[in-house]
Design a protein around this motif. Structure first.
Motif, PDB file in Angstrom:
ATOM      1  N   LYS A   1      22.943 -11.606 -11.610  1.00  0.00           N
ATOM      2  CA  LYS A   1      22.010 -12.213 -10.654  1.00  0.00           C
ATOM      3  C   LYS A   1      21.856 -11.318  -9.419  1.00  0.00           C
ATOM      4  N   MET A   2      22.952 -10.683  -8.994  1.00  0.00           N
ATOM      5  CA  MET A   2      22.901  -9.794  -7.837  1.00  0.00           C
ATOM      6  C   MET A   2      22.025  -8.575  -8.138  1.00  0.00           C
ATOM      7  N   VAL A   3      22.097  -8.076  -9.358  1.00  0.00           N
ATOM      8  CA  VAL A   3      21.244  -6.961  -9.779  1.00  0.00           C
ATOM      9  C   VAL A   3      19.774  -7.363  -9.671  1.00  0.00           C
ATOM     10  N   GLU A   4      19.434  -8.530 -10.199  1.00  0.00           N
ATOM     11  CA  GLU A   4      18.044  -8.992 -10.174  1.00  0.00           C
ATOM     12  C   GLU A   4      17.555  -9.226  -8.746  1.00  0.00           C
ATOM     13  N   LEU A   5      18.401  -9.819  -7.906  1.00  0.00           N
ATOM     14  CA  LEU A   5      18.014 -10.046  -6.512  1.00  0.00           C
ATOM     15  C   LEU A   5      17.782  -8.730  -5.775  1.00  0.00           C
ATOM     16  N   ARG A   6      18.645  -7.753  -5.995  1.00  0.00           N
ATOM     17  CA  ARG A   6      18.493  -6.458  -5.339  1.00  0.00           C
ATOM     18  C   ARG A   6      17.174  -5.804  -5.746  1.00  0.00           C
ATOM     19  N   LYS A   7      16.828  -5.870  -7.022  1.00  0.00           N
ATOM     20  CA  LYS A   7      15.565  -5.293  -7.481  1.00  0.00           C
ATOM     21  C   LYS A   7      14.379  -6.030  -6.855  1.00  0.00           C
ATOM     22  N   LYS A   8      14.464  -7.345  -6.776  1.00  0.00           N
ATOM     23  CA  LYS A   8      13.395  -8.137  -6.155  1.00  0.00           C
ATOM     24  C   LYS A   8      13.255  -7.760  -4.683  1.00  0.00           C
ATOM     25  N   GLN A   9      14.385  -7.602  -4.008  1.00  0.00           N
ATOM     26  CA  GLN A   9      14.366  -7.206  -2.597  1.00  0.00           C
ATOM     27  C   GLN A   9      13.653  -5.862  -2.423  1.00  0.00           C
ATOM     28  N   LEU A  10      14.008  -4.894  -3.245  1.00  0.00           N
ATOM     29  CA  LEU A  10      13.399  -3.565  -3.129  1.00  0.00           C
ATOM     30  C   LEU A  10      11.895  -3.627  -3.354  1.00  0.00           C
ATOM     31  N   ILE A  11      11.467  -4.393  -4.338  1.00  0.00           N
ATOM     32  CA  ILE A  11      10.034  -4.534  -4.618  1.00  0.00           C
ATOM     33  C   ILE A  11       9.336  -5.217  -3.447  1.00  0.00           C
ATOM     34  N   ASP A  12       9.938  -6.281  -2.894  1.00  0.00           N
ATOM     35  CA  ASP A  12       9.358  -6.976  -1.743  1.00  0.00           C
ATOM     36  C   ASP A  12       9.250  -6.057  -0.526  1.00  0.00           C
ATOM     37  N   GLU A  13      10.126  -5.058  -0.446  1.00  0.00           N
ATOM     38  CA  GLU A  13      10.079  -4.087   0.657  1.00  0.00           C
ATOM     39  C   GLU A  13       9.064  -2.978   0.398  1.00  0.00           C
ATOM     40  N   GLY A  14       8.363  -3.055  -0.744  1.00  0.00           N
ATOM     41  CA  GLY A  14       7.311  -2.100  -1.035  1.00  0.00           C
ATOM     42  C   GLY A  14       7.739  -0.892  -1.839  1.00  0.00           C
ATOM     43  N   ILE A  15       8.925  -0.931  -2.419  1.00  0.00           N
ATOM     44  CA  ILE A  15       9.418   0.192  -3.211  1.00  0.00           C
ATOM     45  C   ILE A  15       9.052  -0.049  -4.675  1.00  0.00           C
ATOM     46  N   GLU A  16       8.317   0.880  -5.247  1.00  0.00           N
ATOM     47  CA  GLU A  16       7.867   0.748  -6.625  1.00  0.00           C
ATOM     48  C   GLU A  16       9.029   0.987  -7.596  1.00  0.00           C
ATOM     49  N   PRO A  17       9.157   0.153  -8.611  1.00  0.00           N
ATOM     50  CA  PRO A  17      10.224   0.326  -9.612  1.00  0.00           C
ATOM     51  C   PRO A  17       9.860   1.403 -10.632  1.00  0.00           C
ATOM     52  N   THR A  18      10.102   2.654 -10.271  1.00  0.00           N
ATOM     53  CA  THR A  18       9.691   3.774 -11.118  1.00  0.00           C
ATOM     54  C   THR A  18      10.765   4.196 -12.116  1.00  0.00           C
ATOM     55  N   VAL A  19      12.005   3.737 -11.921  1.00  0.00           N
ATOM     56  CA  VAL A  19      13.089   4.060 -12.852  1.00  0.00           C
ATOM     57  C   VAL A  19      13.918   2.803 -13.092  1.00  0.00           C
ATOM     58  N   ASP A  20      14.631   2.787 -14.185  1.00  0.00           N
ATOM     59  CA  ASP A  20      15.529   1.676 -14.509  1.00  0.00           C
ATOM     60  C   ASP A  20      16.850   1.902 -13.780  1.00  0.00           C
ATOM     61  N   ILE A  21      17.218   0.983 -12.890  1.00  0.00           N
ATOM     62  CA  ILE A  21      18.458   1.112 -12.123  1.00  0.00           C
ATOM     63  C   ILE A  21      19.458   0.001 -12.446  1.00  0.00           C
ATOM     64  N   ASP A  22      19.211  -0.733 -13.514  1.00  0.00           N
ATOM     65  CA  ASP A  22      20.079  -1.857 -13.856  1.00  0.00           C
ATOM     66  C   ASP A  22      21.545  -1.436 -14.027  1.00  0.00           C
ATOM     67  N   LYS A  23      21.803  -0.398 -14.795  1.00  0.00           N
ATOM     68  CA  LYS A  23      23.176   0.031 -15.040  1.00  0.00           C
ATOM     69  C   LYS A  23      23.840   0.485 -13.744  1.00  0.00           C
ATOM     70  N   GLU A  24      23.113   1.252 -12.949  1.00  0.00           N
ATOM     71  CA  GLU A  24      23.663   1.753 -11.688  1.00  0.00           C
ATOM     72  C   GLU A  24      23.985   0.607 -10.730  1.00  0.00           C
ATOM     73  N   LEU A  25      23.092  -0.370 -10.648  1.00  0.00           N
ATOM     74  CA  LEU A  25      23.358  -1.522  -9.795  1.00  0.00           C
ATOM     75  C   LEU A  25      24.540  -2.330 -10.320  1.00  0.00           C
ATOM     76  N   TYR A  26      24.584  -2.541 -11.615  1.00  0.00           N
ATOM     77  CA  TYR A  26      25.686  -3.297 -12.208  1.00  0.00           C
ATOM     78  C   TYR A  26      27.018  -2.600 -11.913  1.00  0.00           C
ATOM     79  N   ASP A  27      27.067  -1.287 -12.141  1.00  0.00           N
ATOM     80  CA  ASP A  27      28.289  -0.525 -11.878  1.00  0.00           C
ATOM     81  C   ASP A  27      28.675  -0.587 -10.404  1.00  0.00           C
TER      82      ASP A  27
END
Length: 148
Positions: free
Chosen positions: A13-39
């Motif tokens: 859930k923390m991974v998903e929230l962090r990605k949502k936060q970044l998108i809301d801040e205007g950062i485009e999701p150009t790469v998959d960062i799920d593993k890096e965030l999880y780690d």
């Protein structure tokens, strides 16, 4: 609303929230960062250097905030050398303006004081800047800081 500290079971859930936060801040999701965030969350929760609070309503996380504890060489102005970096401050849009961020900041400051940390800093988004300034953070050249 329920306030609680995050644990291992919350990492996805923390991974998903962090990605949502970044998108809301205007950062485009150009790469998959799920593993890096999880780690990241797994490592920081494991070593105790991350303290993340969650706000839930009906078992859904609606807001979050965290501190990452860093150690610097002790100095005359910071005997322990520890500082806390505030990160992952995020409130879902439907819940903004209700004081959740301020209550989370209070909890994070209390955590830092309990750990005898005397300085906190953060990089603020345009949306968050007024909240931090009202709380007492001061602007520096690069950051907003709060001396406890």
């Amino acid at each position: 609303m329920n306030y609680r500290k995050a644990n291992w079971e919350d990492i996805n859930k923390m991974v998903e929230l962090r990605k949502k936060q970044l998108i809301d801040e205007g950062i485009e999701p150009t790469v998959d960062i799920d593993k890096e965030l999880y780690d990241f969350f797994q490592n920081k929760l494991s070593d105790g250097s991350l303290i993340q609070w969650l706000v839930e309503e009906e078992e859904e996380i609606i807001a979050t905030g965290a501190i990452i504890i860093y150690e610097f060489p002790p100095s005359y102005t910071n005997k322990s050398g520890r500082k806390a970096y505030i990160t992952n401050m995020y409130t879902r849009e439907a819940y903004r303006g209700q004081g959740l961020a301020t209550r989370l900041l209070t909890k994070l400051v209390d955590e830092a004081k309990h750990l005898e940390i005397t300085n906190m800093w953060l990089g603020a988004s345009k949306l968050g800047r007024p909240v931090y300034k009202r709380f007492g953070f001061q602007e520096t050249n690069e950051w907003l800081e709060l001396n406890l």
